[in-house]
Design a protein around this motif. Structure first.
Motif, PDB file in Angstrom:
ATOM      1  N   UNK A 141       0.672  -1.276  -0.083  1.00  0.00           N
ATOM      2  CA  UNK A 141       0.059   0.007   0.049  1.00  0.00           C
ATOM      3  C   UNK A 141       0.981   1.064  -0.079  1.00  0.00           C
ATOM      4  N   UNK A 142       2.135   1.178   0.182  1.00  0.00           N
ATOM      5  CA  UNK A 142       3.040   2.208   0.333  1.00  0.00           C
ATOM      6  C   UNK A 142       2.917   3.174  -1.135  1.00  0.00           C
ATOM      7  N   UNK A 143       2.833   2.488  -2.305  1.00  0.00           N
ATOM      8  CA  UNK A 143       2.234   3.362  -3.524  1.00  0.00           C
ATOM      9  C   UNK A 143       0.873   3.671  -3.954  1.00  0.00           C
ATOM     10  N   UNK A 144       0.062   3.507  -2.916  1.00  0.00           N
ATOM     11  CA  UNK A 144      -1.280   3.589  -3.173  1.00  0.00           C
ATOM     12  C   UNK A 144      -1.751   5.037  -3.376  1.00  0.00           C
ATOM     13  N   UNK A 242      -9.752   4.112  -0.800  1.00  0.00           N
ATOM     14  CA  UNK A 242      -8.554   3.712   0.113  1.00  0.00           C
ATOM     15  C   UNK A 242      -8.345   2.240   0.100  1.00  0.00           C
ATOM     16  N   UNK A 243      -7.115   1.784   0.587  1.00  0.00           N
ATOM     17  CA  UNK A 243      -6.577   0.586   0.312  1.00  0.00           C
ATOM     18  C   UNK A 243      -7.510  -0.540   1.248  1.00  0.00           C
ATOM     19  N   UNK A 244      -7.650  -1.650   0.814  1.00  0.00           N
ATOM     20  CA  UNK A 244      -8.452  -2.551   1.421  1.00  0.00           C
ATOM     21  C   UNK A 244      -7.666  -2.783   2.934  1.00  0.00           C
ATOM     22  N   UNK A 245      -8.338  -2.961   4.065  1.00  0.00           N
ATOM     23  CA  UNK A 245      -8.009  -3.285   5.319  1.00  0.00           C
ATOM     24  C   UNK A 245      -7.120  -4.549   5.342  1.00  0.00           C
ATOM     25  N   UNK A 246      -6.173  -4.692   6.244  1.00  0.00           N
ATOM     26  CA  UNK A 246      -5.270  -5.840   6.246  1.00  0.00           C
ATOM     27  C   UNK A 246      -5.996  -6.975   6.504  1.00  0.00           C
ATOM     28  N   UNK A 250      -5.336 -10.457   4.179  1.00  0.00           N
ATOM     29  CA  UNK A 250      -3.910 -10.932   4.857  1.00  0.00           C
ATOM     30  C   UNK A 250      -3.812 -12.517   4.439  1.00  0.00           C
ATOM     31  N   UNK A 251      -4.799 -13.263   4.099  1.00  0.00           N
ATOM     32  CA  UNK A 251      -4.664 -14.465   3.542  1.00  0.00           C
ATOM     33  C   UNK A 251      -4.069 -14.692   2.251  1.00  0.00           C
ATOM     34  N   UNK A 252      -4.581 -13.726   1.404  1.00  0.00           N
ATOM     35  CA  UNK A 252      -4.165 -13.581   0.164  1.00  0.00           C
ATOM     36  C   UNK A 252      -2.514 -13.319   0.247  1.00  0.00           C
ATOM     37  N   UNK A 253      -2.066 -12.635   1.118  1.00  0.00           N
ATOM     38  CA  UNK A 253      -0.548 -11.772   1.278  1.00  0.00           C
ATOM     39  C   UNK A 253       0.170 -13.006   1.741  1.00  0.00           C
ATOM     40  N   UNK A 254      -0.600 -13.866   2.701  1.00  0.00           N
ATOM     41  CA  UNK A 254       0.220 -14.868   3.181  1.00  0.00           C
ATOM     42  C   UNK A 254       0.428 -15.753   2.206  1.00  0.00           C
ATOM     43  N   UNK A 312      -2.364  -8.467  -4.278  1.00  0.00           N
ATOM     44  CA  UNK A 312      -3.627  -7.623  -3.876  1.00  0.00           C
ATOM     45  C   UNK A 312      -4.780  -8.115  -4.545  1.00  0.00           C
ATOM     46  N   UNK A 313      -6.096  -8.079  -3.930  1.00  0.00           N
ATOM     47  CA  UNK A 313      -7.325  -8.749  -4.494  1.00  0.00           C
ATOM     48  C   UNK A 313      -7.600  -8.411  -5.676  1.00  0.00           C
ATOM     49  N   UNK A 314      -8.271  -8.860  -6.469  1.00  0.00           N
ATOM     50  CA  UNK A 314      -8.833  -8.760  -7.834  1.00  0.00           C
ATOM     51  C   UNK A 314     -10.075  -7.436  -7.535  1.00  0.00           C
ATOM     52  N   UNK A 315     -10.131  -6.934  -8.779  1.00  0.00           N
ATOM     53  CA  UNK A 315     -11.089  -5.569  -8.501  1.00  0.00           C
ATOM     54  C   UNK A 315     -12.509  -6.510  -8.518  1.00  0.00           C
ATOM     55  N   UNK A 316     -13.524  -5.948  -7.938  1.00  0.00           N
ATOM     56  CA  UNK A 316     -14.854  -6.280  -7.785  1.00  0.00           C
ATOM     57  C   UNK A 316     -15.474  -6.402  -9.327  1.00  0.00           C
ATOM     58  N   UNK A 317     -16.286  -7.302  -9.604  1.00  0.00           N
ATOM     59  CA  UNK A 317     -16.857  -7.232 -10.940  1.00  0.00           C
ATOM     60  C   UNK A 317     -18.102  -6.420 -10.786  1.00  0.00           C
ATOM     61  N   UNK A 318     -18.555  -6.065  -9.751  1.00  0.00           N
ATOM     62  CA  UNK A 318     -19.815  -5.515  -9.490  1.00  0.00           C
ATOM     63  C   UNK A 318     -20.020  -4.389 -10.430  1.00  0.00           C
TER      64      UNK A 318
END
Length: 322
Positions: A141-144, A242-246, A250-254, A312-318
């Motif tokens: 998120x440093x470059x967000x 805003x960036x997604x909450x940790x 976190x499981x994706x990052x893990x 990072x999570x993929x964008x929502x399709x909504x």
């Protein structure tokens, strides 16, 4: 050890899962029978006690298959599986099938695979700490850069006349979400036309221009035409992204960190070990690039659990549901 064969299906009957056990060649490490069964004893089969630990191991081994069995029946199914497994194993011992070179070779392979899985779990997967996950999150998120995004609803219809009639009903006080459920032909219709939050550029140009021209609470006073049909759009909210909450990722990052650690470990092990892969035809070392494929280990031992390339999570399709 984890041994699965998902090509077999469970129709809910314990016999089907027992057949799966036969096919996979799984081996149960049951305790020998005692004069008085231990408190965690589940069943006795001849001279062998089946324990709660055995049941837990079987549940892990066949978790995918058990998903197809109704919850209240799973324990009974597993007990049947372990009983059948022990009966068949004892029958195999009586036939001397555990004394053959083929069996010894298969047992050694299963032992090697189990050790591989144990190492991956203990030294790679479990070695990724919460602090490392937090550090990866901070790096991500440093470059967000925040950007404007909107929360909108829409009603999609086939003709301009239909859209104009809907606008008249909205002017008369009709509820937008209820009209969307009733009139919209788009996939978001059942959700009241809700498209969630999305930034500029997500939608087709005509829709994008119209929605960002509105203020929160406003709806389009003229139908908006796009390649999908005619839209009536309502803007619910505007905000800066805003960036997604940790906790949300976190499981994706893990998973990303596990994959990285797995690759580092495998690179070091390969660099520190002499490996020769021989061509079956002439028993000479294989050409560069043929040796040492470990794709199976990577899939089974270091899954990134659906994380994106950068974690990072993929964008929502909504927002794409027109």
């Amino acid at each position: 050890m984890t041994i699965r064969n998902t090509s077999y299906k469970i129709g809910g009957a314990s016999g089907a899962l027992a057949a799966l056990v036969i096919a996979t060649g799984a081996f149960m490490a049951s305790a020998q029978a005692q004069d008085a069964p231990s408190p965690d004893a589940v069943a006795r089969v001849g001279d062998t006690i089946i324990t709660e630990k055995d049941l837990s191991e079987a549940a892990n081994d066949f978790s995918d298959e058990l998903d197809r069995v109704p919850g209240p029946r799973r324990r009974a199914v597993l007990v049947d599986v372990l009983v059948d497994m022990e009966l068949l194993a004892e029958a195999a011992r009586e036939k001397g099938l555990d004394k053959t070179p083929d069996f010894d070779q298969r047992l050694e392979f299963l032992k090697t695979r189990a050790l591989r899985n144990e190492y991956v779990e203990k030294e790679i997967v479990n070695a990724v700490t919460d602090d490392e996950v937090k550090a990866e999150y901070d790096k991500q998120i440093s470059g967000f850069k925040p950007e404007e995004e909107v929360h909108a609803r829409h009603i999609l219809v086939t003709t301009k006349e239909e859209a104009e009639e809907i606008i008249k009903q909205l002017d008369a006080g009709k509820d937008f979400a209820e009209l969307a459920k009733e009139k919209s032909t788009g996939p978001s219709g059942p959700q009241g036309g809700d498209l969630g939050y999305f930034p500029k550029g997500r939608m087709v140009p005509e829709f994008d221009k119209a929605v960002f021209a509105l203020e929160p609470g406003e709806y389009s006073k003229e139908p908006v035409k796009s390649e999908f049909g005619w839209h009536v759009i309502k803007l619910e909210d505007k905000r800066m992204s805003s960036p997604p909450p940790l906790d949300d990722i976190k499981e994706q990052l893990r998973g990303v960190l596990v994959r990285q650690k797995f690759n580092e470990v495998m690179t070091k092990l390969r660099d520190d070990t002499t490996i020769e892969v021989y061509n079956k035809a002439n028993a000479e070392p294989a050409a560069d690039g043929e040796a040492g494929s470990d794709e199976g280990a990577s899939e089974e031992g270091a899954s990134d659990e659906g994380a994106g390339e950068d974690g990072a999570p993929s964008d929502s399709d909504a927002g794409q549901n027109q």
